[in-house]
Scaffold this active site. Structure first.
Site, PDB file in Angstrom:
ATOM      1  N   CYS A 154      -1.400   6.137   8.891  1.00  0.00           N
ATOM      2  CA  CYS A 154      -1.712   4.852   8.262  1.00  0.00           C
ATOM      3  C   CYS A 154      -2.843   5.127   7.283  1.00  0.00           C
ATOM      4  CB  CYS A 154      -2.078   3.807   9.321  1.00  0.00           C
ATOM      5  SG  CYS A 154      -3.491   4.273  10.341  1.00  0.00           S
TER       6      CYS A 154
ATOM      7  N   ARG B 154       0.839  -1.205   0.000  1.00  0.00           N
ATOM      8  CA  ARG B 154       0.000   0.000   0.000  1.00  0.00           C
ATOM      9  C   ARG B 154       0.869   1.247   0.000  1.00  0.00           C
ATOM     10  NH1 ARG B 154      -4.627  -0.023   4.442  1.00  0.00           N
ATOM     11  NH2 ARG B 154      -5.366   1.772   3.234  1.00  0.00           N
TER      12      ARG B 154
END
Length: 281
Positions: free
Chosen positions: A233, A175
């Site tokens: 995050c 990611r």
């Protein structure tokens, strides 16, 4: 107060008077709702807390799990029996990711005595401790939420820190590199951020690594107590886990609560892909 507690120490505390407030915050991004797991069995005396409803504001431009309003968080914690003068222990049934967000939130809103059960529900059951399906009668608490007791970042602050300090991206490497993005509309990372996936904070048993190993892990990424450190995050949940790990390592860090889910709402914010991680020192 050390942010973690182990099973034997918690078992002793639960026999004391008054015992700590015990919060069950099982939460799964995909999979059954945590309340179902709670009803099938939980630690005796534990009260269920819903991460989406009780520990975050409504999703939107501020991100998928933005900070709740102080009054809303206070009301949710009081419903769970939280008082300022009684210690709180939080657990989940994974690697303490959800528990860490509740730990961080309580600390941010001014509770001084909060710990996470290291290894969570599985550590408790594997030690042969009893669980129950009985839901406790909760005496409402008197917790007073006062925002701002831990440092936070907004998008602008995160961008600056990525250049002047160390901004850790706690998501999985693929990611971070922008190869996949299962949740947010744009893939990639904040330019200058360094990847430090949260799974590297724990062992195969879901328990946190010893403080010395965590210190070494973060030092290799430039994150020491001599640096300005921030963490983000996807939506500010796994980043709270990283902040818990950094706390164990003795490294203070700020949380970008909105995280990537807030960053990508502004099309003028730059996006980096691939490997980066040059330190802005």
């Amino acid at each position: 107060m050390h942010p973690l507690i182990d099973v034997p120490a918690l078992a002793r505390l639960l026999r004391s008077e008054p015992p700590p407030i015990l919060l069950d915050v099982r939460w799964h991004l995909s999979g059954p709702p945590g309340i179902d797991s709670y009803r099938r069995g939980h630690l005796p005396g534990a009260v269920f807390v819903d991460l989406d409803r009780d520990v975050a504001g409504p999703p939107g431009r501020a991100g998928r799990h933005p900070l709740p309003a102080a009054a809303d968080f206070e009301a949710a914690m009081r419903r769970a029996g939280v008082s300022s003068d009684r210690p709180v222990v939080v657990y989940d049934d994974a690697d303490s990711t959800a528990a860490a967000r509740v730990w961080w939130s309580l600390r941010y809103f001014g509770h001084e005595r909060v710990r996470v059960l290291d290894g969570g529900y599985h550590a408790w059951t594997e030690a042969g401790r009893t669980v129950t399906t009985e839901e406790p009668a909760v005496k409402p608490g008197d917790f007073i939420a006062q925002a701002g007791r831990l440092p936070v970042l907004d998008a602008e602050g995160a961008a600056v820190l990525a250049k002047s300090g160390v901004l850790l991206d706690a998501r999985a490497a693929e990611r971070y590199r922008g190869e996949t993005e299962p949740i947010d509309p744009v893939a990639g990372h904040i330019p200058g951020a360094v990847n430090a996936p949260t799974h590297g904070n724990v062992g195969v048993d879901g328990r946190f690594l010893p403080s010395q190993l965590l210190r070494e892990r973060f030092a290799q990424l430039g994150a020491t107590d001599a640096a300005d450190v921030g963490v983000y995050c996807g939506s500010g949940v796994t980043a709270a886990h990283e902040i818990l790990a950094l706390t164990i390592a003795g490294v203070p860090a700020a949380l970008y609560v909105g995280s990537w889910s807030n960053w990508v709402t502004d099309p003028t914010n730059p996006v980096a892909t691939g490997e980066s991680g040059a330190h802005g020192h």
